[in-house]
Design a protein around this motif. Structure first.
Motif, mmCIF file in Angstrom:
data_model
loop_
_atom_site.group_PDB
_atom_site.id
_atom_site.type_symbol
_atom_site.label_atom_id
_atom_site.label_comp_id
_atom_site.label_asym_id
_atom_site.label_seq_id
_atom_site.Cartn_x
_atom_site.Cartn_y
_atom_site.Cartn_z
ATOM 1 N N UNK A 191 5.880 47.433 5.685
ATOM 2 C CA UNK A 191 6.115 47.636 4.263
ATOM 3 C C UNK A 191 5.488 46.475 3.487
ATOM 4 N N UNK A 211 12.406 53.403 -0.824
ATOM 5 C CA UNK A 211 13.320 52.451 -1.445
ATOM 6 C C UNK A 211 13.346 52.579 -2.960
ATOM 7 N N UNK A 212 14.493 52.251 -3.538
ATOM 8 C CA UNK A 212 14.555 51.994 -4.967
ATOM 9 C C UNK A 212 13.940 50.639 -5.261
ATOM 10 N N UNK A 259 13.594 57.565 10.910
ATOM 11 C CA UNK A 259 14.004 56.847 9.708
ATOM 12 C C UNK A 259 15.470 57.032 9.359
ATOM 13 N N UNK A 260 16.193 57.866 10.056
ATOM 14 C CA UNK A 260 17.604 58.058 9.765
ATOM 15 C C UNK A 260 18.492 57.157 10.612
ATOM 16 N N UNK A 266 25.556 59.330 5.443
ATOM 17 C CA UNK A 266 24.766 60.516 5.764
ATOM 18 C C UNK A 266 25.250 61.673 4.907
ATOM 19 N N UNK A 279 16.016 58.792 3.206
ATOM 20 C CA UNK A 279 15.079 59.340 4.178
ATOM 21 C C UNK A 279 15.627 60.656 4.707
ATOM 22 N N UNK A 280 14.811 61.343 5.490
ATOM 23 C CA UNK A 280 15.211 62.621 6.033
ATOM 24 C C UNK A 280 14.859 62.673 7.503
ATOM 25 N N UNK A 281 15.598 63.419 8.247
ATOM 26 C CA UNK A 281 15.295 63.593 9.664
ATOM 27 C C UNK A 281 14.312 64.749 9.810
ATOM 28 N N UNK A 323 3.182 53.326 9.888
ATOM 29 C CA UNK A 323 4.274 53.264 10.825
ATOM 30 C C UNK A 323 3.822 53.794 12.182
ATOM 31 N N UNK A 326 8.748 60.349 11.682
ATOM 32 C CA UNK A 326 9.456 59.164 11.192
ATOM 33 C C UNK A 326 8.713 58.618 9.993
ATOM 34 N N UNK A 327 8.980 59.163 8.823
ATOM 35 C CA UNK A 327 8.230 58.780 7.643
ATOM 36 C C UNK A 327 8.705 57.503 7.001
ATOM 37 N N UNK A 328 9.685 56.844 7.593
ATOM 38 C CA UNK A 328 10.162 55.607 7.015
ATOM 39 C C UNK A 328 11.103 55.871 5.854
ATOM 40 N N UNK A 329 11.527 54.788 5.246
ATOM 41 C CA UNK A 329 12.468 54.845 4.137
ATOM 42 C C UNK A 329 11.731 54.799 2.802
ATOM 43 N N UNK A 349 7.446 49.762 11.639
ATOM 44 C CA UNK A 349 6.978 50.046 10.275
ATOM 45 C C UNK A 349 6.403 48.781 9.639
ATOM 46 N N UNK A 355 19.867 60.760 4.719
ATOM 47 C CA UNK A 355 20.321 59.443 5.161
ATOM 48 C C UNK A 355 20.085 58.461 4.028
ATOM 49 N N UNK A 382 6.070 51.806 2.033
ATOM 50 C CA UNK A 382 5.623 51.962 3.404
ATOM 51 C C UNK A 382 4.102 52.025 3.480
ATOM 52 N N UNK A 432 20.639 45.687 6.545
ATOM 53 C CA UNK A 432 21.511 46.828 6.282
ATOM 54 C C UNK A 432 22.957 46.359 6.082
ATOM 55 N N UNK A 491 20.506 48.127 1.544
ATOM 56 C CA UNK A 491 20.078 46.867 2.144
ATOM 57 C C UNK A 491 20.329 45.716 1.172
#
Lengths: 113, 114
Positions: free
Chosen positions: A35, B104-105, A98-99, B51, B93-95, A48, B99-102, A33, B32, A45, B46, B36
């Protein structure tokens, strides 16, 4: 064990110049990825990759291109740099989607003047 | 897409006290939720994750709680120490679906006062 290594660590570009940021990981991870981190914005992001030869757009892909010719490397290119691309860029890799835990590099601080 | 809100942006606590950072997310499919820690000049690392099938997870002085109904999760640090000073990011993120990545706040700057 190096983990995720980014090259270079710092760079100053003039508007309109091009450059490539290199990310290398030695953990045999499939997923990589890119960022960008801006003050008060968290990490967003850019692009990726889910494996060698694949790339996909993230949240903020405009003005960037990427390539994943080798599993261990993920390149981020700026074809014509703009001041809005001044940021700290982080590469990350993970063994799964990503999980799963993402491992980050030390970052590249890019300034476009 | 997912949106993650994080509060507060800055948190100052006395050494030895507890610190709590809160995040909310918008996508009910997210499953998920990692936290960090980023020290000055370094990349995020991390420290704990949770989960969606778990309500709470603890690792020594650090704990995370998740309320799926409210779409809310929190980081709790007890007995804070000077080395806890850093910027903390929550993410979601979601499964599935690639793989869309995270997401973040925007981060919380935690300052531990001696």
């Amino acid at each position: 064990n190096a983990g995720v290594t980014q090259t270079p660590k710092f760079r100053v570009l003039k508007t309109g110049q091009s450059m490539t940021l290199l990310c290398a990981q030695d953990m045999n991870h499939e997923y990589m990825y890119w960022y960008r981190q801006d003050p008060g914005m968290g990490l967003r992001l850019i692009h990726y990759s889910v494996g060698e030869g694949t790339t996909a757009k993230g949240e903020v892909p405009d003005g960037y291109n990427v390539s994943r010719l080798k599993k261990q490397n993920f390149l981020l290119g700026l074809e014509s740099a703009a001041p809005s691309q001044t940021s700290v860029y982080f590469c990350a890799s993970s063994s799964g989607p990503a999980v799963t835990e993402a491992f980050f590099g030390q970052g590249t601080r890019l300034t476009v003047v | 897409g997912e949106n993650v809100e994080q509060h507060p942006s800055t948190l100052s606590v006395q050494e030895g006290d507890s610190a709590v950072i809160k995040c909310t997310y918008s996508d009910s499919a997210s499953n998920y939720f990692p936290w960090y820690k980023q020290e000055l000049g370094k990349g995020p690392q991390l420290i704990i994750d949770i989960r969606s099938n778990v309500g709470e997870k603890k690792d020594q002085r650090i704990a995370v709680t998740l309320n799926k109904t409210a779409k809310h999760f929190s980081l709790h640090i007890t007995e804070t120490q000077p080395e806890d000073s850093a910027v903390y990011f929550c993410a979601a993120s979601r499964s599935g679906g690639g793989a869309d990545g995270l997401t973040f706040g925007k981060g919380t700057h935690l300052i531990i006062q001696p």
